[in-house]
Motif scaffolding. Structure first.
Motif, PDB file in Angstrom:
ATOM      1  N   CYS A 181       2.532   7.077   5.510  1.00 36.32           N
ATOM      2  CA  CYS A 181       2.371   5.628   5.405  1.00 36.32           C
ATOM      3  C   CYS A 181       2.366   4.960   6.780  1.00 36.32           C
ATOM      4  O   CYS A 181       2.520   3.735   6.868  1.00 36.32           O
TER       5      CYS A 181
ATOM      6  N   ARG B  16       0.457   4.220  -2.746  1.00 37.34           N
ATOM      7  CA  ARG B  16       0.263   5.631  -2.400  1.00 37.34           C
ATOM      8  C   ARG B  16       1.270   6.520  -3.112  1.00 37.34           C
ATOM      9  O   ARG B  16       0.944   7.634  -3.539  1.00 37.34           O
TER      10      ARG B  16
ATOM     11  N   VAL C 118       4.457  11.391   1.653  1.00 45.29           N
ATOM     12  CA  VAL C 118       3.270  10.540   1.591  1.00 45.29           C
ATOM     13  C   VAL C 118       3.178   9.754   2.892  1.00 45.29           C
ATOM     14  O   VAL C 118       4.032   8.907   3.170  1.00 45.29           O
TER      15      VAL C 118
ATOM     16  N   GLU D  96       0.821  -1.202   0.000  1.00 44.29           N
ATOM     17  CA  GLU D  96       0.000   0.000   0.000  1.00 44.29           C
ATOM     18  C   GLU D  96       0.862   1.262   0.000  1.00 44.29           C
ATOM     19  O   GLU D  96       0.471   2.288  -0.573  1.00 44.29           O
TER      20      GLU D  96
END
Length: 202
Positions: free
Chosen positions: A181, A121, A179, A117
């Motif tokens: 995470c 992203r 980003v 994931e």
């Protein structure tokens, strides 16, 4: 299989995002090359390739050095200068990417809890216009990192010794899109036998 969600608006094909797994080191503190270490039933190199592929990267290039290995689902490249550090492996990997790869997600072999994931992203950030995107955990920039082809040359030129893309990222903070995470993985890495034992017990 490519993630069907990774499509450009209007149904046009998604630009090619390659994956690059750096796995050339000897694991001197660990006592064995990290790429070949078994972790929860699979080698770390296979786990890393799976993460990149499931995250939407194709093709995936693996840079090896201290250890030779057959790796399914990836193209392997040997870095003869692996002893000089991560920088030479990054340069070897970037040089091996296909010409149609418009961006690359770079990951390290020793972070088994970085998940697909996080890769997804980063790719989504690129679809929204980022030419450089970095996974962030707890406010700290770690891995993986996505870089657009337009920056490959400068990244390679600045990758020396035992550092990879970090000098480029520090030199161009205006390009970096963080980003988050935290909720999809953990960047803990394996440097020593104690690290490996601790992560195996999680």
């Amino acid at each position: 299989m490519r993630d069907p969600g990774l499509r450009e608006p209007g149904g046009s094909a998604e630009p090619v995002t390659a994956g690059l797994l750096l796995a050339a080191g000897a694991g001197s503190r660990l006592g064995t090359p990290k790429a070949l270490v078994e972790f929860r039933g699979e080698r770390l190199v296979d786990r890393g390739v799976r993460t990149l592929r499931e995250g939407g990267c194709h093709p995936v290039v693996v840079v090896l050095g201290a250890a030779a290995a057959q790796v399914r689902g990836a193209v392997t490249v040997r870095n003869p200068g692996w002893r000089t550090g991560m920088g030479s492996s990054l340069r070897a990997g970037l040089a091996a990417l296909p010409d149609d790869a418009e961006r690359v997600v770079i990951a390290l072999v020793d972070q088994p809890f970085v998940g697909p994931e996080a890769v997804r992203r980063l790719i989504r950030a690129a679809r929204q216009g980022a030419s450089v995107a970095v996974a962030v955990y707890g406010g700290a920039r770690r891995n993986p990192v996505l870089i657009a082809r337009e920056h490959f040359g400068r990244v390679a030129a600045m990758a020396t010794g035992d550092v990879g893309a970090r000098p480029f990222l520090r030199a161009h903070p205006e390009l970096v899109v963080p980003v988050a995470c935290d909720d999809v993985g953990d960047p803990a890495d394996i440097d020593t036998p104690a690290d490996l034992s601790a992560l195996r017990e999680r």
